[in-house]
Every structure is written in structure tokens, then in C-alpha cells.
Motif scaffolding. Structure first.
Motif, PDB file in Angstrom:
ATOM      1  N   GLU A  26       0.837  -1.199   0.000  1.00  0.00           N
ATOM      2  CA  GLU A  26       0.000   0.000   0.000  1.00  0.00           C
ATOM      3  C   GLU A  26       0.871   1.249   0.000  1.00  0.00           C
ATOM      4  OE1 GLU A  26      -3.677   2.135   2.462  1.00  0.00           O
ATOM      5  OE2 GLU A  26      -2.659   0.380   3.314  1.00  0.00           O
ATOM      6  N   VAL A  27       0.460   2.230  -0.793  1.00  0.00           N
ATOM      7  CA  VAL A  27       1.177   3.507  -0.868  1.00  0.00           C
ATOM      8  C   VAL A  27       0.261   4.613  -0.363  1.00  0.00           C
ATOM      9  CG1 VAL A  27       2.208   5.211  -2.404  1.00  0.00           C
ATOM     10  CG2 VAL A  27       2.578   2.788  -2.836  1.00  0.00           C
ATOM     11  N   ILE A 286      -4.666  -1.263  -8.284  1.00  0.00           N
ATOM     12  CA  ILE A 286      -3.305  -1.802  -8.215  1.00  0.00           C
ATOM     13  C   ILE A 286      -2.553  -1.367  -9.472  1.00  0.00           C
ATOM     14  CG2 ILE A 286      -1.895  -3.869  -8.018  1.00  0.00           C
ATOM     15  CD1 ILE A 286      -4.279  -5.253  -6.730  1.00  0.00           C
ATOM     16  N   VAL A 287      -1.346  -0.851  -9.271  1.00  0.00           N
ATOM     17  CA  VAL A 287      -0.501  -0.391 -10.369  1.00  0.00           C
ATOM     18  C   VAL A 287       0.825  -1.145 -10.317  1.00  0.00           C
ATOM     19  CG1 VAL A 287       0.679   1.580 -11.409  1.00  0.00           C
ATOM     20  CG2 VAL A 287      -1.567   1.910 -10.349  1.00  0.00           C
ATOM     21  N   THR A 288       1.240  -1.724 -11.426  1.00  0.00           N
ATOM     22  CA  THR A 288       2.549  -2.371 -11.531  1.00  0.00           C
ATOM     23  C   THR A 288       3.595  -1.323 -11.904  1.00  0.00           C
ATOM     24  OG1 THR A 288       1.497  -4.407 -12.347  1.00  0.00           O
ATOM     25  CG2 THR A 288       3.875  -4.215 -12.647  1.00  0.00           C
ATOM     26  N   ASN A 299       4.080  -4.358  -7.235  1.00  0.00           N
ATOM     27  CA  ASN A 299       2.723  -3.852  -7.405  1.00  0.00           C
ATOM     28  C   ASN A 299       2.307  -3.057  -6.178  1.00  0.00           C
ATOM     29  OD1 ASN A 299       1.630  -5.211  -9.987  1.00  0.00           O
ATOM     30  ND2 ASN A 299       2.616  -6.893  -8.876  1.00  0.00           N
ATOM     31  N   PHE A 300       1.659  -1.932  -6.420  1.00  0.00           N
ATOM     32  CA  PHE A 300       1.228  -1.059  -5.343  1.00  0.00           C
ATOM     33  C   PHE A 300      -0.284  -0.886  -5.379  1.00  0.00           C
ATOM     34  CE2 PHE A 300       5.532   0.472  -6.438  1.00  0.00           C
ATOM     35  CZ  PHE A 300       6.161   0.285  -5.215  1.00  0.00           C
ATOM     36  N   THR A 306      -2.736   9.869  -7.013  1.00  0.00           N
ATOM     37  CA  THR A 306      -1.346   9.885  -6.544  1.00  0.00           C
ATOM     38  C   THR A 306      -0.395  10.163  -7.705  1.00  0.00           C
ATOM     39  OG1 THR A 306      -1.881   8.282  -4.809  1.00  0.00           O
ATOM     40  CG2 THR A 306       0.446   8.543  -5.367  1.00  0.00           C
ATOM     41  N   ASN A 307       0.646  10.947  -7.452  1.00  0.00           N
ATOM     42  CA  ASN A 307       1.612  11.302  -8.481  1.00  0.00           C
ATOM     43  C   ASN A 307       2.525  10.118  -8.789  1.00  0.00           C
ATOM     44  OD1 ASN A 307       4.308  12.564  -9.478  1.00  0.00           O
ATOM     45  ND2 ASN A 307       2.855  14.257  -9.587  1.00  0.00           N
TER      46      ASN A 307
END
Length: 439
Positions: A26-27, A286-288, A299-300, A306-307
Motif C-alpha cells: 500500500e502507498v 493496483i498499479v505495476t 505492485n502497489f 497519486t503522483n
């Protein structure tokens, strides 16, 4: 009888080993959050907040402005700093809501339910619509429309696109491994809307752990099956996954519903679960973040807005300066020149590479080898269509079924003459689609 594959396609280097075995992280955003009002197909959302307003996590900040549109929600608490044009990954300046994050993440109250069966079909679709759920595989089409076909009784298959055939991308893979219950529950919710339909979890056979896990979870579900599709790009394209899973065919003038199918991406189905069961709007995905230029590819789970700079920092930064940065995967993604852009509902990946093989290629004359025809999953003749597009022969382009191109990139990939076939055909398709829209 479905063959679990399709004619044509290619087997590019998949690059998935870089990130597939690392758990989702998680970010929490550090800087301002930027929410473009166009994060979906259709009319841009309309702001319902003003500069200086305080907002909460989960609060609606822009409402749908037409039938084909979707609302947008704040993913942090804070103050609306501005409503102004901001650059997005395509390079365009898009009107956006900018929220200054207060770091508290104060949240609105949601309205969960104990069972989706206590809701009417209209209420389920209404919750999906109100949550702002759109196709998260890249298309961004509002999901409530897809779940509202004119003749729902004719829908026979609900296909969850678990193929993730695009090289380097592993977000769906991690979602299936870490949150399979939500995926299955989301599929059951969609099946509840279509009494005559069966559910298919369509997974490429290079993910045996996902196949085994999903089969275990659905062994007592009479209406759901798991199908192991042959690994081949573009197995996850809509037309190809429908054919591989059901044996049915559609063309560019048809919708999946015309073949009795509804197709949704993994993350979209999970978003349906969140919307219906938890009453939560679409706020994260979810972004790779991967590539050989990234120190720690993984993966986040990212709050929309979010930038991208922050995601690169979370991935350990660059171990080597990237020569090429791509939003999405290498086959259907597009190059970007600035990381100072926000993630959106359709942001699937950030690929950072130390080499740009494409820019070094020098196209030469077609040698009539036929490789592009063999690879084309749409069964058209790419080299001929590219010739028509280059010479603006529109009638010939249409007569040779140029609009059937799915822009997968297979023809460009296999062309020994290094001709940019896909890009050339894509330009002509855009021109034709714009003309149709005017009419």
C-alpha cells in the motif's frame, strides 16, 4: 466448442518475473492529489466542490454529467486547492480537481450490506453507478452500462478477464492470489443480475497457482467455472477472450452482449464487490511499477490521484536512468515524457526501460513475407492496410476491413522490415471513428 485460444497472436518476452512474486504494497500519498475530470469514456465529470472546500476520503467531488459518464471521489481528506487544467499521461491538459492532502485520511461513513441478495437488481446497478466504477483494464467504460444490456435474459456468459497477457504487468495476478474471495464474490454479484448466465474465470495457463486457487474457491459454485486459456498475446483482448472461452465471435460493430457475453477485468469485478457489499466508491487500484530501470519492481495499491513520481520513489527509484517510460505495457501502452502526472482509474502500470529498441529500428520496404497476416488475431492484412493508411485511401481501407484492427501491436512486433504497421493503421482508424462521431 471453445478451443481456449484463438488464431494468430505472438509470444513476446513477458518480463513478469520482476514483480509477480512480491506482495502488494500500500502507498499513502505524500503530496497533492490530482483528479482529472476525464478518467472514463464519455462526458467529463462535473465538479461539485469549490476551491477552499474541505473534503473527506470517500466524498464525491465530481458527479457524472451525462449517461455515459462517471462520478469521481476524493481518496484523501484535505482542502480543495484548485480546479484547473493539469497534465495527464497522454500529454493533454485536462481540467482537474487538486486536493491538498492533510495526512489524516478522515473518511465518510459508508453503507455496507450483509448480502447482495437483499438488494434488487436495480439497486445493485445503482450502487455500481454511484460508486463510479469503470472498466479498469484500460478502456474506462462505465461499468453500470455494461451491466444494463437491453435484453439481460440473453446474456449467457459473464467472463472475468484474468488473462493479463500484456508483458510485464502482474497487478491482476497479485489480486487473484491475495484477494481471490473478493473476485469470486464480485462475479457472483454480477451473475445475480443475469439469471441465465454462467460465470467464467478465464486465466492464462502460465498462472497455475491462480487457476488452482480459484478452482478451489469455486468447486461448490455450480454456475462458475475456471478455464485455463493457452498463454498467448493478446489472449486478454475482448474479442479473443470471448472466442477462446465460448467459441463465439464478435466484430468491431458488435458488443459482447450481441454474443450473449459480458466481459470485465479482474480489478473491475473487485471494484463491483466493494461498491455493492461495502458501499465504497472506486478510490484505489493496483498499479505495476516495473522495468529494468526500477530498483525494486512491484505492485502497489494506489489511491487514485497519486503522483507517479511517488510510485517510483516507493519502488526504490531508478537504479539506472530510463531511456523509455511507458504508461501501461509495452504492446498497447504509450510513451510518456513526464512523471509529474496523476494515476487515474485506468492506470495499470508504469514501465521504465533502459533501452528503447523501437527508436533504433529503421523501417524498410515490405518484403511480402506474410508474417503480419499470420500473427494478426483479427485475420486482416496489416501490411496492405498500412499502405492504404499511408496514402489516405480511405475507401480501400474500409473495404479491406481496416476497422477490425484491435491495435494489439502483433503485426509491428513480427515485421522483419520494422514497419510501424499498428501505429499507421491506428491513425487511420482514429480518423474514421472521428468522422463517424461527427455524423
Amino acid at each position: 466448442m471453445a478451443k481456449l485460444t484463438f488464431v494468430g497472436g505472438i509470444h513476446p518476452f513477458d518480463g513478469k518475473d520482476m514483480s509477480k512474486d512480491k506482495p502488494i504494497k500500500e502507498v499513502l500519498p505524500k503530496g497533492d492529489l490530482v483528479y482529472p475530470l476525464s478518467q472514463h469514456i464519455g462526458a467529463p465529470a462535473t465538479p461539485i466542490v469549490a476551491k477552499g472546500d474541505h473534503v473527506l476520503t470517500g466524498q464525491k467531488i465530481a458527479e457524472a454529467s451525462g449517461f455515459v459518464s462517471a462520478p469521481i471521489y476524493a481518496t484523501v481528506s484535505g482542502t480543495v486547492k484548485a480546479i484547473e487544467p493539469r497534465r495527464v499521461v497522454t500529454g493533454d491538459n485536462v481540467m482537474s480537481i487538486v486536493v491538498e492532502n492533510d495526512g489524516r485520511y478522515s473518511e465518510v461513513a459508508y453503507s455496507p450490506v450483509d448480502s447482495y441478495e437483499e438488494l434488487t437488481k436495480e439497486q445493485i446497478i445503482g450502487r455500481v453507478k454511484e460508486a463510479g466504477v469503470v472498466g479498469m483494464g484500460g478502456a474506462g467504460f462505465p461499468t453500470f452500462i455494461k451491466l444494463s444490456p437491453k435484453e439481460p435474459e440473453k446474456i449467457e456468459y459473464v467472463i472475468v478477464n484474468c488473462a493479463e497477457c500484456e508483458p510485464y504487468l502482474t497487478s491482476d495476478y497479485r489480486r487473484m492470489l491475495e484477494e481471490p474471495e473478493k473476485l469470486v464474490q464480485g462475479l457472483k454479484i454480477i451473475l445475480h443480475l443475469f439469471g441465465n448466465a454462467r460465470g467464467i474465470l478465464a486465466v492464462e495457463d502460465n498462472k497455475p497457482d491462480c487457476i488452482e486457487l480459484l478452482k478451489k474457491l469455486t468447486k461448490d459454485e455450480g454456475r462458475i467455472s475456471v478455464k485455463a486459456l493457452k498463454t498467448k498475446y493478446p489472449q486478454g483482448a475482448e474479442r479473443q477472450i470471448i472466442f477462446a472461452s465460448t467459441g463465439r465471435s464478435i466484430n468491431s460493430s458488435m458488443l459482447p452482449a450481441d454474443a450473449g457475453c459480458v466481459v470485465d477485468n479482474v480489478d473491475t469485478v473487485v471494484a463491483v464487490y466493494h461498491a455493492v457489499m461495502l458501499g465504497k466508491p472506486l478510490m484505489n487500484r493496483i498499479v505495476t511499477v516495473t522495468g529494468d530501470a526500477i530498483a525494486d519492481p512491484r505492485n502497489f495499491i494506489v489511491r487514485i490521484g497519486t503522483n507517479y513520481h511517488e510510485l517510483v520513489e516507493e519502488a526504490g527509484g531508478f537504479k539506472e536512468k530510463p531511456v523509455k517510460i511507458i504508461s501501461g505495457g509495452p504492446m498497447m501502452g504509450f510513451g510518456i515524457f513526464d512523471l509529474d502526472v496523476p494515476t487515474t482509474k485506468t492506470a495499470s502500470a508504469l514501465l521504465c526501460l533502459t533501452q528503447d529498441d523501437v527508436s533504433r529500428m529503421e523501417p524498410s520496404a515490405c518484403i511480402n513475407c506474410g508474417k503480419c497476416v499470420e500473427a494478426c488475431p483479427s485475420r486482416i492484412v496489416p501490411r496492405r492496410l498500412a499502405d492504404y493508411a499511408e496514402s489516405y485511401r480511405e475507401e480501400a481501407f474500409l473495404a479491406e476491413n481496416g476497422m477490425e484492427c484491435c491495435e494489439c501491436g502483433c503485426c509491428s512486433y513480427v515485421c522483419p522490415a520494422k514497419r510501424p504497421l499498428t501505429q499507421t493503421i491506428k491513425s487511420m482508424r482514429k480518423m474514421q471513428l472521428a468522422k463517424r462521431k461527427k455524423k
